[in-house]
Enzyme design. Structure first.
Site, PDB file in Angstrom:
ATOM      1  N   LYS A  48     -15.250  19.422 -15.126  1.00 56.45           N
ATOM      2  CA  LYS A  48     -15.786  18.984 -16.615  1.00 56.45           C
ATOM      3  C   LYS A  48     -16.697  17.751 -16.516  1.00 56.45           C
ATOM      4  CE  LYS A  48     -14.090  22.272 -19.360  1.00 56.45           C
ATOM      5  NZ  LYS A  48     -15.225  23.048 -20.248  1.00 56.45           N
ATOM      6  N   SER A 282      -4.474  26.104 -14.690  1.00 53.90           N
ATOM      7  CA  SER A 282      -5.642  27.263 -14.875  1.00 53.90           C
ATOM      8  C   SER A 282      -6.122  27.399 -13.485  1.00 53.90           C
ATOM      9  CB  SER A 282      -6.623  26.783 -15.871  1.00 53.90           C
ATOM     10  OG  SER A 282      -7.378  25.399 -15.262  1.00 53.90           O
TER      11      SER A 282
HETATM   12  C1  LIG Z   1      -7.980  22.722 -16.936  1.00 50.64           C
HETATM   13  C2  LIG Z   1      -9.165  23.385 -17.345  1.00 50.64           C
HETATM   14  N1  LIG Z   1      -9.268  24.946 -17.154  1.00 50.64           N
HETATM   15  C3  LIG Z   1     -10.100  25.760 -17.546  1.00 50.64           C
HETATM   16  C4  LIG Z   1     -11.021  25.371 -18.622  1.00 50.64           C
HETATM   17  C5  LIG Z   1     -11.900  26.325 -19.005  1.00 50.64           C
HETATM   18  O1  LIG Z   1     -13.373  26.002 -18.822  1.00 50.64           O
HETATM   19  P1  LIG Z   1     -14.529  26.579 -19.487  1.00 50.64           P
HETATM   20  O2  LIG Z   1     -14.559  25.708 -20.729  1.00 50.64           O
HETATM   21  O3  LIG Z   1     -15.639  25.966 -18.615  1.00 50.64           O
HETATM   22  O4  LIG Z   1     -14.296  27.921 -19.957  1.00 50.64           O
HETATM   23  C6  LIG Z   1     -10.854  24.140 -19.196  1.00 50.64           C
HETATM   24  C7  LIG Z   1     -11.696  23.680 -20.094  1.00 50.64           C
HETATM   25  O5  LIG Z   1     -11.631  22.677 -20.831  1.00 50.64           O
HETATM   26  C8  LIG Z   1     -10.042  23.067 -18.412  1.00 50.64           C
HETATM   27  O6  LIG Z   1      -9.753  21.856 -18.881  1.00 50.64           O
END
Ligand SMILES: Cc1ncc(COP(=O)(O)O)c(C=O)c1O
Length: 321
Positions: A48, A282
């Site tokens: 991010k 994630s």
């Molecule tokens: C740890 C983590 N994984 C996945 C995501 C998802 O990413 P995106 O918002 O680009 O779909 C985020 C988003 O905040 C995240 O913080």
């Protein structure tokens, strides 16, 4: 990766150009390859940072952000950390609005980086560590209130093009250049959908045959058109049960994959133990989904995934018990 020739002016320039690693230990016994882009090696330890930089630079370019103006954003912690870094270096006060359901490390880190952190209580029906769509709606309301009160710039990751563009201009093209050969598929756990949309657009522009899959928690596979069985899950950063995401384009979606919390957790633990890659829930979800692809439609092929953030952000959770 290009060798750095000169010192950077600030840490903002150290965002991006993350390495790509083949997960050859995890794929032992499977037919095919998984290539992982290590986004946790960014200065704020997540992918991010890229969107924080893009959103602020776009706003400066478009005259939407005045010198010294306050920036506000709703965050599960990672976008806030990126914004805390970028805003801190560029001289914008930053307010991060986050659900109390996200891990405490994130709030501490944002504060340490100079952000004002506003924590919003979860719904009475929600569980700590499991931020639901309802919890995010409460955070959204508070973020809107603060923007109004402070006449702030809203670094709105759910709506601003900078989110998608950061990955379209950088993450995707870097991945293609670093893959050392063809990428056949890409799968990504979706929060705002910015990473998915940007990378999928770059991949499909490069080679329209690259198959792109949205990854969701099994309990909240709303984008796949499935029934939400329980809005609470432990895969922080996404799976918010939002049926429409402004970032996502139907023509870039070839399919949907679901992962259970257990799969995400076990795969994150295997990533740490077997590959030495210390990442969060994630990222475990992304790799678990890639393994599903190698057992199914991508057998014998190469699947690309992002390793979204660092396992250090989850020391207070049960991920590393
Ligand atoms: C740890 C983590 N994984 C996945 C995501 C998802 O990413 P995106 O918002 O680009 O779909 C985020 C988003 O905040 C995240 O913080």
């Amino acid at each position: 990766m290009t060798q750095q020739a000169q010192p950077y002016d600030s840490v903002i320039e150290a965002i991006g150009q993350t390495p790509v690693v083949e997960l050859s230990r995890l794929t032992h016994g499977l037919d095919g390859r998984i290539l992982a882009k290590l986004e946790y090696l960014n200065p704020g330890f997540s992918k991010k940072d890229r969107i924080a930089r893009q959103i602020i630079e776009d706003a400066e370019r478009d005259g939407l952000l005045a010198p010294g103006q306050t920036v506000v954003e709703l965050t599960s912690g990672n976008t806030g950390t990126g914004l805390a870094i970028v805003c801190g270096v560029r001289g914008y006060p930053f307010v991060a609005v986050m659900s109390r359901g996200n891990s405490v490390e994130r709030a501490r880190m944002m504060s340490a980086l100079g952000a004002e952190v506003v924590l919003v209580d979860q719904l009475p029906t929600s569980r700590p560590g499991q931020v639901s769509g309802g919890d995010v709606a409460l955070v959204e309301r508070e973020a809107e209130r603060i923007v109004e009160e402070r006449r702030a710039f809203r670094a709105d990751q759910f709506r601003l093009e900078g989110n998608r563009r950061a990955h379209y201009l950088h993450t995707g093209p870097e991945f293609i250049a670093q893959a050392g050969g063809a990428i056949h598929a890409f799968c990504d756990f979706v929060g705002t959908g910015g990473s998915y949309a940007g990378c999928a657009a770059a991949f499909k522009e490069h080679d329209p045959s690259i198959q792109c899959y949205v990854v969701e928690p099994e309990k909240t596979a709303i984008l796949a058109g499935k029934q939400v069985t329980d809005p609470n899950h432990r895969i922080q950063g996404g799976g918010y049960t939002m049926p429409h995401l402004a970032m996502l384009k139907a023509e870039h979606i070839d399919g949907y994959l679901q992962v259970t919390e257990r799969e995400a957790i076990e795969t994150a633990r295997r990533l740490a133990r077997e590959e030495g890659i210390f990442a969060g829930f994630s990222s475990g979800a992304n790799v678990a989904a890639a393994m599903q692809l190698l057992r199914g439609p991508s057998r014998g092929r190469t699947v690309a995934v992002l390793i979204n953030d660092s396992g250090l952000k989850y020391l207070s959770t049960d991920l590393w018990e």
